[in-house]
Motif scaffolding. Structure first.
Motif, PDB file in Angstrom:
ATOM      1  N   LEU A  35      12.507  -5.013   0.974  1.00  0.00           N
ATOM      2  CA  LEU A  35      12.148  -3.997  -0.028  1.00  0.00           C
ATOM      3  C   LEU A  35      12.392  -4.518  -1.435  1.00  0.00           C
ATOM      4  CD1 LEU A  35      13.605  -0.853   1.782  1.00  0.00           C
ATOM      5  CD2 LEU A  35      11.187  -1.240   1.240  1.00  0.00           C
ATOM      6  N   HIS A  36      13.471  -5.264  -1.622  1.00  0.00           N
ATOM      7  CA  HIS A  36      13.755  -5.827  -2.946  1.00  0.00           C
ATOM      8  C   HIS A  36      12.674  -6.835  -3.335  1.00  0.00           C
ATOM      9  CE1 HIS A  36      15.881  -7.316  -6.410  1.00  0.00           C
ATOM     10  NE2 HIS A  36      15.899  -8.550  -5.910  1.00  0.00           N
ATOM     11  N   GLU A  37      12.213  -7.617  -2.360  1.00  0.00           N
ATOM     12  CA  GLU A  37      11.134  -8.572  -2.626  1.00  0.00           C
ATOM     13  C   GLU A  37       9.865  -7.872  -3.094  1.00  0.00           C
ATOM     14  OE1 GLU A  37      10.579 -10.848   0.895  1.00  0.00           O
ATOM     15  OE2 GLU A  37      12.408 -12.047   0.639  1.00  0.00           O
ATOM     16  N   GLU A  38       9.655  -6.651  -2.589  1.00  0.00           N
ATOM     17  CA  GLU A  38       8.466  -5.885  -2.964  1.00  0.00           C
ATOM     18  C   GLU A  38       8.710  -5.043  -4.223  1.00  0.00           C
ATOM     19  OE1 GLU A  38       5.553  -6.188  -1.566  1.00  0.00           O
ATOM     20  OE2 GLU A  38       6.246  -7.549   0.007  1.00  0.00           O
ATOM     21  N   GLU A  39       9.840  -5.291  -4.897  1.00  0.00           N
ATOM     22  CA  GLU A  39      10.183  -4.592  -6.148  1.00  0.00           C
ATOM     23  C   GLU A  39      10.222  -3.081  -5.961  1.00  0.00           C
ATOM     24  OE1 GLU A  39       7.216  -6.207  -8.836  1.00  0.00           O
ATOM     25  OE2 GLU A  39       8.700  -7.638  -9.590  1.00  0.00           O
ATOM     26  N   ILE A  40      10.959  -2.704  -4.928  1.00  0.00           N
ATOM     27  CA  ILE A  40      11.083  -1.282  -4.611  1.00  0.00           C
ATOM     28  C   ILE A  40      11.751  -0.513  -5.747  1.00  0.00           C
ATOM     29  CG2 ILE A  40      13.331  -1.563  -3.484  1.00  0.00           C
ATOM     30  CD1 ILE A  40      10.525   0.816  -2.422  1.00  0.00           C
ATOM     31  N   GLU A  41      12.578  -1.213  -6.532  1.00  0.00           N
ATOM     32  CA  GLU A  41      13.324  -0.551  -7.604  1.00  0.00           C
ATOM     33  C   GLU A  41      12.398   0.139  -8.598  1.00  0.00           C
ATOM     34  OE1 GLU A  41      15.662  -3.813  -5.803  1.00  0.00           O
ATOM     35  OE2 GLU A  41      13.733  -3.800  -6.833  1.00  0.00           O
ATOM     36  N   LYS A  42      11.309  -0.511  -8.951  1.00  0.00           N
ATOM     37  CA  LYS A  42      10.354   0.079  -9.897  1.00  0.00           C
ATOM     38  C   LYS A  42       9.757   1.363  -9.346  1.00  0.00           C
ATOM     39  CE  LYS A  42       8.979  -4.255 -12.137  1.00  0.00           C
ATOM     40  NZ  LYS A  42       7.851  -5.201 -12.382  1.00  0.00           N
ATOM     41  N   CYS A  43       9.436   1.325  -8.063  1.00  0.00           N
ATOM     42  CA  CYS A  43       8.853   2.514  -7.416  1.00  0.00           C
ATOM     43  C   CYS A  43       9.823   3.690  -7.457  1.00  0.00           C
ATOM     44  CB  CYS A  43       8.474   2.178  -5.974  1.00  0.00           C
ATOM     45  SG  CYS A  43       7.927   3.606  -5.004  1.00  0.00           S
ATOM     46  N   LEU A  44      11.081   3.429  -7.118  1.00  0.00           N
ATOM     47  CA  LEU A  44      12.066   4.509  -7.058  1.00  0.00           C
ATOM     48  C   LEU A  44      12.380   5.057  -8.446  1.00  0.00           C
ATOM     49  CD1 LEU A  44      14.495   3.119  -4.327  1.00  0.00           C
ATOM     50  CD2 LEU A  44      12.811   4.950  -4.094  1.00  0.00           C
ATOM     51  N   VAL A  45      12.439   4.186  -9.430  1.00  0.00           N
ATOM     52  CA  VAL A  45      12.677   4.647 -10.804  1.00  0.00           C
ATOM     53  C   VAL A  45      11.518   5.526 -11.271  1.00  0.00           C
ATOM     54  CG1 VAL A  45      12.916   3.914 -13.207  1.00  0.00           C
ATOM     55  CG2 VAL A  45      14.196   2.744 -11.421  1.00  0.00           C
ATOM     56  N   THR A  46      10.303   5.152 -10.864  1.00  0.00           N
ATOM     57  CA  THR A  46       9.128   5.977 -11.185  1.00  0.00           C
ATOM     58  C   THR A  46       9.265   7.364 -10.563  1.00  0.00           C
ATOM     59  OG1 THR A  46       7.700   4.037 -11.296  1.00  0.00           O
ATOM     60  CG2 THR A  46       6.623   6.161 -10.991  1.00  0.00           C
ATOM     61  N   LEU A  47       9.728   7.395  -9.300  1.00  0.00           N
ATOM     62  CA  LEU A  47       9.897   8.679  -8.611  1.00  0.00           C
ATOM     63  C   LEU A  47      10.972   9.539  -9.266  1.00  0.00           C
ATOM     64  CD1 LEU A  47       9.594   7.618  -4.843  1.00  0.00           C
ATOM     65  CD2 LEU A  47       7.870   8.702  -6.285  1.00  0.00           C
ATOM     66  N   LEU A  48      11.955   8.894  -9.914  1.00  0.00           N
ATOM     67  CA  LEU A  48      12.981   9.675 -10.625  1.00  0.00           C
ATOM     68  C   LEU A  48      12.376  10.471 -11.776  1.00  0.00           C
ATOM     69  CD1 LEU A  48      16.045   7.236 -10.968  1.00  0.00           C
ATOM     70  CD2 LEU A  48      15.861   9.224  -9.474  1.00  0.00           C
ATOM     71  N   GLY A  49      11.248   9.998 -12.280  1.00  0.00           N
ATOM     72  CA  GLY A  49      10.626  10.653 -13.425  1.00  0.00           C
ATOM     73  C   GLY A  49       9.572  11.672 -13.063  1.00  0.00           C
TER      74      GLY A  49
ATOM     75  N   LYS B 161       0.841  -1.206   0.000  1.00  0.00           N
ATOM     76  CA  LYS B 161       0.000   0.000   0.000  1.00  0.00           C
ATOM     77  C   LYS B 161       0.875   1.253   0.000  1.00  0.00           C
ATOM     78  CE  LYS B 161      -3.925  -2.003   2.530  1.00  0.00           C
ATOM     79  NZ  LYS B 161      -4.676  -1.937   3.810  1.00  0.00           N
ATOM     80  N   LEU B 162       1.918   1.202   0.824  1.00  0.00           N
ATOM     81  CA  LEU B 162       2.797   2.360   0.953  1.00  0.00           C
ATOM     82  C   LEU B 162       3.488   2.668  -0.369  1.00  0.00           C
ATOM     83  CD1 LEU B 162       4.086   4.448   2.886  1.00  0.00           C
ATOM     84  CD2 LEU B 162       5.881   2.783   3.325  1.00  0.00           C
ATOM     85  N   LEU B 163       4.024   1.641  -1.034  1.00  0.00           N
ATOM     86  CA  LEU B 163       4.730   1.856  -2.295  1.00  0.00           C
ATOM     87  C   LEU B 163       3.769   2.321  -3.385  1.00  0.00           C
ATOM     88  CD1 LEU B 163       7.166  -1.209  -2.308  1.00  0.00           C
ATOM     89  CD2 LEU B 163       7.562   1.105  -1.474  1.00  0.00           C
ATOM     90  N   SER B 164       2.592   1.738  -3.407  1.00  0.00           N
ATOM     91  CA  SER B 164       1.583   2.157  -4.374  1.00  0.00           C
ATOM     92  C   SER B 164       1.159   3.592  -4.121  1.00  0.00           C
ATOM     93  CB  SER B 164       0.375   1.224  -4.290  1.00  0.00           C
ATOM     94  OG  SER B 164      -0.661   1.662  -5.132  1.00  0.00           O
ATOM     95  N   PHE B 165       1.019   3.910  -2.843  1.00  0.00           N
ATOM     96  CA  PHE B 165       0.647   5.258  -2.435  1.00  0.00           C
ATOM     97  C   PHE B 165       1.693   6.269  -2.927  1.00  0.00           C
ATOM     98  CE2 PHE B 165       0.872   8.590   0.897  1.00  0.00           C
ATOM     99  CZ  PHE B 165      -0.389   9.115   0.748  1.00  0.00           C
ATOM    100  N   ALA B 166       2.984   5.903  -2.779  1.00  0.00           N
ATOM    101  CA  ALA B 166       4.063   6.801  -3.195  1.00  0.00           C
ATOM    102  C   ALA B 166       4.057   6.994  -4.709  1.00  0.00           C
ATOM    103  CB  ALA B 166       5.407   6.236  -2.745  1.00  0.00           C
TER     104      ALA B 166
END
Length: 866
Positions: free
Chosen positions: A312-326, A278-283
């Motif tokens: 965090l890696h299990e939750e695919e945090i990388e995709k979230c952070l790359v999205t935030l870069l944009g 929820k938190l990552l989706s929210f972000a």
């Protein structure tokens, strides 16, 4: 009929004043009433002052000037409840003014105000007493006073007050107090967490916001986070985050969650309950920049723990952070970059970001926002450390140019991390060449001059990584980058000094750079560093050795020793023994000195000057840092060279006078220029042609002035080398070659000398005659026909190095010098195939040329010392 009795009315007491209603429009009059002994007057005066002070800050200042604060302070503790209430109301509202607060601190009113928080006091008194404390708690001194005088406990109790204003003022005061660690611990011990959590349910947003801000501070402590988790605090926080109507609270709620995520237990709990998704989706989905930024900060805090990184890696945090870069928000981009940096400690995340995030991070290097630029540089530094694939990905994303540009950024962190990325990339040869081709050595000079030790350290490391190629060293030298590098050797910072030593060691790999480093004082500094047990490091000794190995003239003069691996090249000169710390003048400077009675400087230069080059070519060669020579001429015989046009008779004459051929060609060209057009009569020349010739002559002279100084060419030495190679190389054993070369050298330097007639060997006079003939202290070794120990040993070493015989050159005392060679003795009789270790021999070049004396023997000792 009864008689009517008339009742008489008693007159009032003489000392009682009839009731009087006083109206005043002057504040001064009302302030005077604060000293009245009558409760009713005091209550009304306080009420009037409250209304007056409520109208604005100017009125508060007026009351302060009229001296209202001191009498009001007394009335706060008045026995009459109404007077006490009204006086507290005035205090509560006037404490918002900075000057008033200053006087309140001087009067030490906190104890009296805290007393007004007692349960028996009126709720209005609670409201304004807590308001007064909330205003005062802004300053550190008042924080301490409130804490030390026990104000925290009654404030926590008032968090449960039925009045929302009391709650608001109390939680605001607590928020200010918990900025200090002592108050944070006390809040925990006084069990304030449940009461604060209840405030999150308040219908008043300001109360909720202050409660969240308080949690944001106290949740920095691990013990508080545990209590918060045990009291289902995370549920309260996620309810706020899931409620769209509370979007004004989301930023503060995320800040608290960020602190909680530092604990692995909390992270696991949030993951298990689905809160992390929820938190990552929210972000990702939020359109509020501060929410995106705080979400990234929450991830950054959590990622410092290895177990959290795994989750965090299990939750695919990388995709979230790359999205935030944009995103469009700079703060969110910078925070996402920081989170990526933290996650890079995980190899799996590092690989994932390399695929997804590097192109975007490279783009951010060109951002106009300095914080974004710095965040991108930090992320790329961590991504490329120990990851060749990510380093290649940066190059593929065209990141080299932006990284070099960032070396001149405003923030030290940006520069240091950009230098780190370039260093990481330079470990791969193709990338290193690509970096060098873009002028990186020019760009690194500015970071080398930084006052920040981290920037200095990383810049020196970059030089060490890139300076292993000759073109890079030349570029750094031409960009005046060696001077700031040498200055870093003085640094008191161990890492800066270590990396500077490393860079100097790498840069000293060629003679030109080594000579320049010595000129700038690197040799002296390194010697000083190596004498200190606290300052020397793994690279300081290596740097000193490398510096000397590529500046053999300095090494031999200072250390008196050249090993078999120290190959003497053209341009070497033996100045004689110098003390450590004495800087050796360049050969050009020594050549320009007036003739003196000092020891002659012996020059080695068998390099044939290429006079076929034009002046412009020579000038360009000097600019490029190259020395020209005719590669084919060394293979010509003496007769062929004499008949060739490479060395003219005029130039041979020039050699004997000790001047360089370059200056000869200059004068010859000038003569030709002056003879040009001599057949025509002066008056017949057109004026324009004469002007053109004058201009041409001036231009030619300007170009010729740029021709580099070249050391005198020693044609005799070149003949020696050619002849020796013909005589000695065909010999089958090293021993035969050594003996033959010793005899060859002795023959060229005056032949064998009898021991008892050494004093009759007038070599000093011979050398003086050569100096006088050349009008110069620099003597080419080929001109010496009567040479003593050190002349012969030097000539032997020079020729041996050219034809591939390994030998060392050692300087002794009283003009002695000798060569050491390693030879393998023959196997003992009757034993074949036995491989014996090589033995060191001293070579006799004076008395019995070619005689080999085993090192340490009495014969060798006699040759070396007597």
């Amino acid at each position: 009929m009864g008689k009517k009795v008339k009742k008489e009315v008693e007159p009032p007491p003489k000392d009682v004043f009839d009731p009087l209603s006083i109206e005043s429009k002057k504040a001064a009059t009302v302030v005077l009433m604060l000293n009245s002994p009558e409760e009713e007057v005091l209550a009304k005066a306080c009420d009037a002052i409250y209304k007056f002070a409520s109208k604005g800050d100017e009125n508060k200042v007026t009351l302060l000037g009229l001296g209202a604060v001191e009498p009001l302070f007394k009335l706060v503790s008045h026995e009459d409840p109404l007077v006490r209430r009204n006086a507290t109301m005035v205090f509560g509202i006037m404490a918002s003014n900075n000057d008033v607060r200053k006087l309140l601190r001087e009067l030490d009113v906190t104890n009296s105000v805290i007393a007004r928080l007692a349960p028996e006091e009126d709720i209005v008194v609670h409201e304004f007493a807590s308001l007064c404390l909330a205003h005062m708690a802004v300053e550190y001194t008042s924080k301490v006073q409130i804490f030390e005088q026990g104000g925290l406990e009654p404030l926590i109790r008032l968090l449960s007050s039925p009045d929302p204003d009391v709650k608001k003022n109390s939680v605001e005061c607590i928020y200010h107090l918990v900025q200090d660690f002592q108050s944070r611990a006390a809040v925990r011990e006084l069990n304030a967490i449940p009461a604060l959590l209840e405030l999150l349910k308040s219908e008043y947003p300001v109360v909720q916001l202050l409660a969240l801000k308080t949690f944001g501070v106290i949740s920095n402590d691990r013990e508080t986070r545990i209590i918060l988790r045990e009291n289902q605090g995370l549920d309260h926080l996620f309810k706020i985050l899931e409620t769209k109507e509370f979007n004004d609270l989301h930023v503060e709620a995320l800040a608290v969650v960020a602190n909680c995520l530092e604990d692995v237990d909390t992270m696991q709990l949030i993951q298990q309950t689905g809160g992390l998704k929820k938190l990552l989706s929210f972000a990702e989905m939020s359109t509020i920049p501060d929410i995106q930024k705080n979400a990234a900060k929450a991830i950054t805090k959590a990622a410092y723990d290895p177990e959290n990184r795994r989750i965090l890696h299990e939750e695919e945090i990388e995709k979230c952070l790359v999205t935030l870069l944009g995103t469009d928000n700079d703060g969110a981009k910078a925070a996402a970059s920081q989170a990526i940096s933290a996650m890079c400690e995980s190899l799996a995340s590092k690989d994932a970001f390399g695929i997804q995030g590097i192109p975007q991070l490279v783009q951010l290097l060109s951002s106009e926002n300095e914080e974004v630029k710095e965040g991108a540089a930090i992320a790329l530094a961590n991504l490329t450390t120990a990851s060749p694939s990510n380093a290649s990905a940066v190059a593929e994303a065209e990141g080299i140019e932006p990284l070099i540009n960032v070396l001149s950024a405003k923030r030290d962190g940006t520069v240091a991390n950009a230098a780190t990325v370039l260093t990481n990339m330079a470990t791969q040869e193709p990338l290193r060449f690509s970096i060098q081709s873009r002028g990186v050595m020019n760009a690194i000079v500015e970071p080398l001059q930084s006052t920040n030790s981290l920037v200095q350290s990383k810049a020196a490391l970059t030089v060490a990584a890139l300076g292993c190629d000759a073109d890079a060293r030349t570029e750094l030298r031409n960009a005046s980058g060696l001077e700031p590098l040498v200055k870093l050797l003085h640094s008191k910072n161990d890492e800066v000094r270590r990396n500077a030593c490393w860079a100097v060691m790498v840069c000293a790999s060629d003679e030109l750079t080594a000579v320049e480093l010595c000129r700038l004082g690197a040799l002296d500094i390194l010697e000083e560093i190596n004498l200190s047990t606290g300052r020397k490091n793994n690279f300081s000794e290596g740097a000193l050795e490398k510096l000397l190995d590529n500046n053999l003239s300095q090494k031999y003069s200072q250390m008196g020793y050249l090993s078999s691996s120290n190959i003497i090249t053209d341009g070497f000169y033996d100045y004689g023994q110098v003390k450590p710390g004495v800087k050796l003048l360049s050969l050009e400077e020594l050549n320009l000195q007036e003739l003196n009675d000092h020891r002659a400087i012996i020059l080695v230069n068998a390099k044939l000057p290429d006079v076929s080059l034009s002046a412009e070519d020579k000038s360009q060669d000097r600019y490029d840092g190259r020395t020209t020579s005719s590669s084919s001429s060394i293979r010509k015989s003496s007769k062929e060279r004499a008949s060739s046009a490479v060395v003219s008779p005029v130039e041979e004459k020039q050699e004997s006078s000790g001047r360089s051929p370059s200056s000869l060609s200059k004068s010859s060209t000038r003569e030709k220029g002056s003879r040009k057009g001599k057949g025509k009569k002066e008056e017949e020349k057109p004026k324009d042609e004469e002007e053109l010739q004058t201009i041409s002559k001036i231009q030619q002279e300007v170009i010729l002035e740029k021709v580099p100084w070249l050391p005198p060419f020693d044609s005799i030495l070149l003949d020696y080398i050619m002849d020796a190679s013909k005589i000695i190389l065909p010999l089958t054993t090293t021993k035969e070659q050594v003996v033959a070369l010793a005899q060859f050298v002795a023959d060229k330097m005056g032949g064998p000398i009898e021991r008892d007639k050494l004093h009759e060997f007038s070599w000093e006079l011979h050398i003086s005659e050569i100096e006088f003939e050349l009008k110069c202290n620099v003597v080419p070794i080929g001109k010496i026909k009567k040479g003593t120990f050190y002349h012969r040993a030097l000539l032997f070493k020079v020729i041996a190095d050219r034809i591939g015989i390994g030998c060392s050159l050692v300087r002794g005392e009283y003009g002695r010098a000798w060569n050491e060679v390693k030879l393998v003795d023959d196997s003992p009789q009757g034993i074949t195939g036995l491989l014996l270790p090589p033995q060191v021999y001293i070579l006799d070049l004076m008395y019995q040329p070619g005689c080999l004396m085993k090192q340490g023997s009495a014969e060798a000792d006699h040759y070396q010392r007597i």
